[in-house]
Design an enzyme around this catalytic site. Sequence first.
Site, short mmCIF file in Angstrom:
data_model
loop_
_atom_site.label_atom_id
_atom_site.label_comp_id
_atom_site.label_asym_id
_atom_site.label_seq_id
_atom_site.Cartn_x
_atom_site.Cartn_y
_atom_site.Cartn_z
CE1 TYR A 154 44.50 41.04 37.74
CE2 TYR A 154 45.18 43.33 38.93
CZ TYR A 154 45.66 42.02 38.16
OH TYR A 154 46.73 41.88 37.83
CE LYS A 158 46.61 39.28 40.28
NZ LYS A 158 47.38 38.13 39.75
P1 NAI Z 1 48.61 37.50 30.00
O1 NAI Z 1 47.14 37.77 29.85
O2 NAI Z 1 49.45 38.18 29.16
O3 NAI Z 1 48.94 36.01 30.33
C1 NAI Z 1 48.30 35.14 31.20
C2 NAI Z 1 48.46 33.76 30.85
O4 NAI Z 1 47.75 33.09 31.82
C3 NAI Z 1 47.91 33.38 29.37
O5 NAI Z 1 48.80 32.53 28.93
C4 NAI Z 1 46.58 32.70 29.94
O6 NAI Z 1 46.28 31.80 28.81
C5 NAI Z 1 46.84 32.23 31.35
N1 NAI Z 1 45.74 31.84 32.05
C6 NAI Z 1 44.64 32.40 32.30
N2 NAI Z 1 43.87 32.12 32.91
C7 NAI Z 1 44.27 30.61 33.20
C8 NAI Z 1 43.65 29.39 33.65
N3 NAI Z 1 42.38 29.52 34.26
N4 NAI Z 1 44.46 28.26 33.54
C9 NAI Z 1 45.54 28.52 33.22
N5 NAI Z 1 46.17 29.53 32.53
C10 NAI Z 1 45.23 30.76 32.42
O7 NAI Z 1 49.16 38.40 31.59
P2 NAI Z 1 50.28 38.96 32.18
O8 NAI Z 1 50.12 40.46 31.89
O9 NAI Z 1 51.59 38.46 31.65
O10 NAI Z 1 49.98 38.74 33.65
C11 NAI Z 1 50.59 37.59 34.17
C12 NAI Z 1 50.17 37.56 35.72
O11 NAI Z 1 50.77 39.13 36.41
C13 NAI Z 1 49.02 37.83 36.23
O12 NAI Z 1 48.46 36.97 37.37
C14 NAI Z 1 48.44 39.26 36.26
O13 NAI Z 1 47.26 39.63 36.94
C15 NAI Z 1 49.60 39.66 36.90
N6 NAI Z 1 49.99 41.15 36.87
C16 NAI Z 1 50.28 41.75 35.61
C17 NAI Z 1 50.20 43.31 35.48
C18 NAI Z 1 50.68 43.69 34.13
O14 NAI Z 1 50.82 44.91 34.26
N7 NAI Z 1 50.80 43.13 33.16
C19 NAI Z 1 50.49 44.02 36.61
C20 NAI Z 1 50.40 43.22 37.80
C21 NAI Z 1 50.19 41.82 37.93
#
Ligand code: NAI
Length: 245
Positions: A154, A158
């Site tokens: 991961y 990133k």
């Molecule tokens: P989440 O898991 O709640 O939502 C991710 C969304 O992306 C989901 O709706 C999922 O269906 C969609 N998704 C996953 N793979 C996909 C694909 N191949 N094609 C299309 N859609 C796809 O995640 P969250 O926490 O909202 O994270 C959003 C972004 O923020 C991610 O890139 C994550 O790495 C990043 N992030 C999150 C952090 C956290 O603490 N939650 C911290 C730092 C970065």
Amino acid sequence: MSEKKVAVVTGGSRGIGKEVALKFAREGFDVVIIDLFEDEEAKATVEELKAAGSKSKIYLGDISKEDQVDGVVEAILKDYGTIHVLVNNAGITKDNLLLRQTASDITAVITVNLIGTMLMTKACLRTFMRQKYGRIVNISSVVGIIGNKGQANYSASKAGVIGFTKTVAQEYGKKNITCNAVAPGFIETRMTEAMTDEAKAAIAGNISLGRYGTPKEVANLVYFLASDQSEYITGEVIRIDGGLA
Ligand code: NAI
């Protein structure tokens, strides 16, 4: 066709992406979501976006598959006419110590988080160049800057997003296309829900502000980077981590 500016948010049906989508809708954009499934949560998000005044739709597609990306972007252009803002938010984790990560765990995370971001950006670039306007905001992570035990795949994905962001900023800046990244710390979403209370408490102890961030706080920063308030910012990575790093 859209009369308003159009924002595309990948993975916008829940978590950070949902709040980003809602922020753009409230600020007067038509917001399009790209996600893997149209489950109840995704349907509810689209309804909320519509209630906020946005002509919104969800397009199903896997951002890591080039044919699907190209097909979805083509469909959006046909329906909305153009795209002004791309938020590359969709991402996944498959955490484990490196010794225990399989090649498929590594490939899956890098393919979605990094290659998916690259393919989506590539698919939107021609439109941005033609209209001499484009705002790209990539969701990286603080662990792409400082690393994190258990997240070799991961954090590498990133960190890759950061290098990609800076390169796109250089290649397309003269076409009035900006490309920036945000690097969130620990944000309350389903991605972080899975952690044990112990692990959460250990992290919170290292956050200067003493609490986790919210998706809304990330959404405000993403919106700023796509708004007229940040026209002279490009190739930048902004941490939003409460002081964690
Ligand atoms: P989440 O898991 O709640 O939502 C991710 C969304 O992306 C989901 O709706 C999922 O269906 C969609 N998704 C996953 N793979 C996909 C694909 N191949 N094609 C299309 N859609 C796809 O995640 P969250 O926490 O909202 O994270 C959003 C972004 O923020 C991610 O890139 C994550 O790495 C990043 N992030 C999150 C952090 C956290 O603490 N939650 C911290 C730092 C970065």
